[in-house]
Scaffold this motif. Structure first.
Motif, PDB file in Angstrom:
ATOM      1  N   LEU A   6       0.840  -1.202   0.000  1.00 30.43           N
ATOM      2  CA  LEU A   6       0.000   0.000   0.000  1.00 30.43           C
ATOM      3  C   LEU A   6       0.875   1.253   0.000  1.00 30.43           C
ATOM      4  O   LEU A   6       0.634   2.197  -0.753  1.00 30.43           O
ATOM      5  CB  LEU A   6      -0.934  -0.015   1.221  1.00 30.43           C
ATOM      6  N   ASN A   7       1.925   1.236   0.828  1.00 30.35           N
ATOM      7  CA  ASN A   7       2.829   2.381   0.871  1.00 30.35           C
ATOM      8  C   ASN A   7       3.524   2.616  -0.453  1.00 30.35           C
ATOM      9  O   ASN A   7       3.691   3.747  -0.882  1.00 30.35           O
ATOM     10  CB  ASN A   7       3.890   2.183   1.956  1.00 30.35           C
ATOM     11  N   ILE A  11       1.092   4.267  -2.746  1.00 25.32           N
ATOM     12  CA  ILE A  11       0.866   5.663  -2.393  1.00 25.32           C
ATOM     13  C   ILE A  11       2.062   6.524  -2.824  1.00 25.32           C
ATOM     14  O   ILE A  11       1.899   7.571  -3.449  1.00 25.32           O
ATOM     15  CB  ILE A  11       0.611   5.805  -0.882  1.00 25.32           C
ATOM     16  N   PHE A  15       2.109   6.919  -6.507  1.00 23.87           N
ATOM     17  CA  PHE A  15       1.097   7.859  -6.990  1.00 23.87           C
ATOM     18  C   PHE A  15       1.569   9.293  -6.818  1.00 23.87           C
ATOM     19  O   PHE A  15       1.409  10.139  -7.692  1.00 23.87           O
ATOM     20  CB  PHE A  15      -0.231   7.651  -6.262  1.00 23.87           C
ATOM     21  N   ARG A  16       2.185   9.549  -5.669  1.00 17.77           N
ATOM     22  CA  ARG A  16       2.672  10.909  -5.424  1.00 17.77           C
ATOM     23  C   ARG A  16       3.753  11.290  -6.422  1.00 17.77           C
ATOM     24  O   ARG A  16       3.936  12.462  -6.713  1.00 17.77           O
ATOM     25  CB  ARG A  16       3.210  11.028  -3.998  1.00 17.77           C
ATOM     26  N   ALA A  61      -9.819   8.226  -1.230  1.00 16.57           N
ATOM     27  CA  ALA A  61      -8.890   8.853  -2.172  1.00 16.57           C
ATOM     28  C   ALA A  61      -9.508   8.911  -3.565  1.00 16.57           C
ATOM     29  O   ALA A  61      -8.998   8.312  -4.508  1.00 16.57           O
ATOM     30  CB  ALA A  61      -7.564   8.097  -2.186  1.00 16.57           C
ATOM     31  N   GLY A  69      -9.574  10.943  -6.011  1.00 15.82           N
ATOM     32  CA  GLY A  69      -8.798  11.373  -7.168  1.00 15.82           C
ATOM     33  C   GLY A  69      -7.683  10.426  -7.543  1.00 15.82           C
ATOM     34  O   GLY A  69      -7.030  10.609  -8.565  1.00 15.82           O
ATOM     35  N   ALA A  70      -7.435   9.419  -6.715  1.00 19.43           N
ATOM     36  CA  ALA A  70      -6.307   8.530  -6.977  1.00 19.43           C
ATOM     37  C   ALA A  70      -6.746   7.196  -7.572  1.00 19.43           C
ATOM     38  O   ALA A  70      -5.952   6.493  -8.173  1.00 19.43           O
ATOM     39  CB  ALA A  70      -5.529   8.272  -5.686  1.00 19.43           C
ATOM     40  N   MET A  95      -5.788   2.253 -10.407  1.00 20.89           N
ATOM     41  CA  MET A  95      -5.317   3.603 -10.108  1.00 20.89           C
ATOM     42  C   MET A  95      -5.627   4.556 -11.259  1.00 20.89           C
ATOM     43  O   MET A  95      -5.643   4.162 -12.422  1.00 20.89           O
ATOM     44  CB  MET A  95      -3.805   3.605  -9.846  1.00 20.89           C
TER      45      MET A  95
END
Lengths: 436, 293
Positions: A68-69, A72, A75-76, A97, A99-100, A312
């Motif tokens: 999961l990390n 994330i 994505f950033r 989330a 928008g993700a 995603m």
């Protein structure tokens, strides 16, 4: 000579590049290793071999939290995969989330895939579906807790291994007998919060949190310090003090003790079946999770653990078409039936369950049907649809800490659960603030 | 008269300083500035939106009794790790210093544990002390002691301290041994002729002359205990039971990467930065005065 080699290399790499260009490649980040990882790789290979338009590349990114990390962080950085496997605990984080993520029903709709969300088993589907009925992520691996019994230890302690263990009252008597019969570890558990609070609450049709366990909104509050939960945790705590319940750790550490033949009873995920079957050198059996007799509505149904696949945002339309094709392939009943039979995870579609039954798997492997029956026995209520709570990985950590205080005898169940609710609520409020 | 070498212009000295300044800016000031900035917000995990809360994150933290307790846990943990690793290392170094035969092999063997990564060291110790199958806990069981660091906070603390200090002993040993060998023999021999016994010589001559090494190791070991023991704690206890081994840096990790609460995590980093800064100032201001170079 040198020039010739160079030209040759250029030509061949060009040929390769054009060859790859025709295929749309999609990335799938997952958390499986070992046997599960092998089975997952097999599914991917099968899909890649079955058609030539799309290619799925699966990458292992660590355990559930780490995966999961990784998703994330990616994505950033704008480098997110197309599909991310997220454990059920991270569901609220992903749902918030907007928008993700790209909801699965949207992906399927845009690709025009023939896909029937109603083909999924209710309690599995419900966990990942909005209150409006839109499926946001695709259920992948789902399991539910059951009771594993070491029949040899029962016989050794002078107990009837066929005795009724459907209620905790009966289990309590069995624990007395086992202890008196010289068994060092009468009972152990894996995933204490998941089994003894989350599933326990659903199974007894009492709330774990307000607002239908968080399905009704981010302003939910924890409620697992009710009298029924307190009574159960206190009983477990007393058993721990009397040496009848052995606590091995927060995850599935107790599995080693059960598989090694040391413990007589073990509450663990149905997905632990493959491991127990492979390693147990004793006669074992799977029974439904016990309930407290006298609690209204018990036994209701248990809820799932496991993971689902999230799509995603931020990719091309043709890549989403590839995602839709792959997700459709994963939900096909052949794939699902094989997955269920090989792993002990639940069949997530009705078709897969029917196929498994028709193939005679349940007759050959008694006990493997119990998890499914336990989940589908009754239509889920607001208390037994599942959980949708923010920061839940951390809240579980808090629950673990407080339960450990009960097992060691330093807190009463009422104190510990009260404190866990209070500390967990602080995190829920922060989650509400960050995502509201 | 002190002789000073000075540059004529200012361009060359600036140029020579520049690489260090750039490295510090890129790898320290920039991330530290980011942490300070982030600590004023509550962002969502995916970085889609962010909310300014001023000092709200700090307020939330300081109202959390477990966070306040974590300061004490960190103090106990770092003190114990530093004392154990330096104490044992000094003892071994004094012995090795007196050794004439086979000292090379002895030293080499002692240095080995330093090559073991903290997370691996954690797993090794965890195996030995596993509550059911661990070798050590089994022997303790024979002696009638029921070892259970999964539920007993003091035992958990003991275990992470030992596992953290173990690999560090090698490092400290190397420095102590070098420090001991740098002490002129003539001074020690003169004291011996005056009738000073071993313990007196150690207390009045050796230990004071060793103080620059001891001070350096003290600073380095405290920083180690604060930051680098993360792997050991993660593998052995995950901060439990009941947060009894959750030191400040472990909480930064678990709030940021398990809880996805980056605002709180950033605020904790800022607090940690101040704590370590303060600690270093104290060390240099008060303890260094007692050091004889």
């Amino acid at each position: 000579m040198k020039l010739k080699t160079l030209l040759g290399t250029v030509a061949s790499s060009l040929a390769l590049a054009t060859g790859a260009y025709a295929q749309t490649e999609i990335q799938w980040w997952h958390a499986f290793t070992g046997r599960l990882g092998d089975l997952l790789a097999e599914q991917v290979e099968q899909f890649n071999a079955s058609q030539s338009d799309y290619r799925v590349v699966a990458s292992h990114k660590g355990n559930y939290s780490e995966t999961l990390n990784a998703g994330i962080a990616a994505f950033r950085a704008g480098e997110q995969p197309h599909i991310l496997q997220v454990f059920e605990v991270g569901t609220a984080t992903m749902m918030a989330a907007g928008g993700a993520i790209k909801p699965v029903y949207e992906v399927m709709g845009e690709a025009g895939a023939t896909w029937d969300p109603d083909g999924y088993i209710g309690p599995v589907k419900g966990y990942y579906t909005t209150t409006e009925g839109d499926m946001l992520s695709l259920p992948y691996n789902s399991s539910t807790p059951v009771l594993y019994v070491n029949r040899d230890l029962f016989t050794q302690a002078g107990l009837d291994p066929d005795m009724d263990l459907s209620t905790w009252q009966n289990v309590g008597e069995a624990l007395d007998g086992l202890k008196a019969g010289g068994v060092n570890c009468p009972l152990t558990t894996a995933w204490q919060s998941w089994v003894h609070l989350e599933n326990f609450s659903a199974y007894h049709d009492i709330p774990f949190a307000t607002k239908d366990n968080g399905f009704g909104g981010l302003d939910t509050e924890l409620a697992f310090n009710g009298p029924v939960q307190v009574q159960h945790i206190q009983a477990m705590g007393d058993w721990a003090q009397d040496g009848k319940f052995f606590y091995a750790g927060r995850r599935n550490e107790g599995g080693a003790n059960f598989r090694g033949g040391e413990c007589a009873l073990f509450t663990e995920s149905s997905a632990g079946y493959a491991g127990v079957k492979a390693q147990a050198e004793f006669d074992f059996e799977i029974r439904p999770l016990p309930y407290w007799e006298g609690v209204d509505g018990a036994p209701q149904n248990t809820i799932i653990g496991g993971a689902s696949l999230w799509v995603m945002q931020g990719h091309e339309a043709e890549e989403y078409a590839a995602v839709a094709a792959f997700l459709n392939f994963l939900s096909s009943s052949d794939i699902q039936a094989a997955w269920h039979q090989n792993t002990g995870y639940l069949p997530i579609t009705m078709a897969a369950a029917d196929q498994t039954k028709a193939e005679g798997f349940y007759d050959a492997n008694p006990g493997t049907e119990i998890a499914g029956m336990q989940m589908m026995g009754k239509a889920p209520t607001g208390n037994s649809k599942g959980l949708r709570l923010g920061s839940f990985d951390q809240i579980r950590g808090i629950i673990d800490e407080e339960l450990e205080a009960v097992w060691s005898g330093s807190k009463s169940a009422e104190e510990a659960l009260g404190s866990a609710v209070e500390r967990g609520n602080a995190l829920l409020r922060r989650f509400e603030q960050a995502n509201g | 008269m002190e002789k000073r070498v000075t540059f004529k212009g200012w361009l060359l000295p600036m140029l020579l300083l520049l690489p260090q300044v750039i490295i510090t800016a890129v790898f320290f000031f920039y991330p530290a500035g980011q942490a300070v900035w982030q600590s004023l917000f509550i962002p969502d995990p995916f970085g889609l939106k962010s909310q300014f809360v001023g000092l709200g994150n700090f307020e939330f933290l300081l109202n959390d009794p477990f966070y306040r307790a974590s300061f004490l846990t960190t103090a106990i943990f770092s003190t114990l790790v530093t004392l154990v690793s330096m104490g044992v290392a000094l003892f071994l170094a004094v012995l090795a210093d007196r050794l004439i035969k086979g000292s090379g092999a002895y030293r080499t063997l002692l240095i080995w544990p330093y090559a073991v990564a903290p997370a691996v060291a954690g797993v090794l110790w965890l195996f030995m002390f596993n509550t059911r199958v661990g070798v050590v806990s089994w022997y303790l069981g024979l002696l009638g002691y029921d070892w259970n660091h999964v539920l007993n906070g003091n035992e958990a603390m003991g275990l992470v301290v030992v596992a953290s200090a173990w690999g560090r002993i090698s490092y400290n040993f190397l420095f102590f041994l070098a420090g001991l060998q740098a002490i002129p023999r003539s001074v020690i021999e003169a004291a011996a002729i005056d009738g000073a016994r071993f313990w007196t010589r150690f207390r009045t001559i050796v230990f004071p002359l060793l103080s620059p090494t001891t001070f350096f190791l003290l600073v380095v070991n405290i920083v180690y205990a604060f930051f680098e023991t993360f792997g050991v704690i993660h593998t052995i206890t995950s901060g439990g039971p009941q947060q009894s081994t959750t030191i400040l840096v472990y909480k930064v990790f678990s709030d940021g990467f398990v809880g996805q609460d980056l605002g709180s995590s950033a605020a904790q980093s800022v607090i940690l930065l101040f704590v370590v800064g303060l600690l270093t100032v104290v060390q240099f201001k008060y303890i260094e005065r007692r050091v004889h170079y």
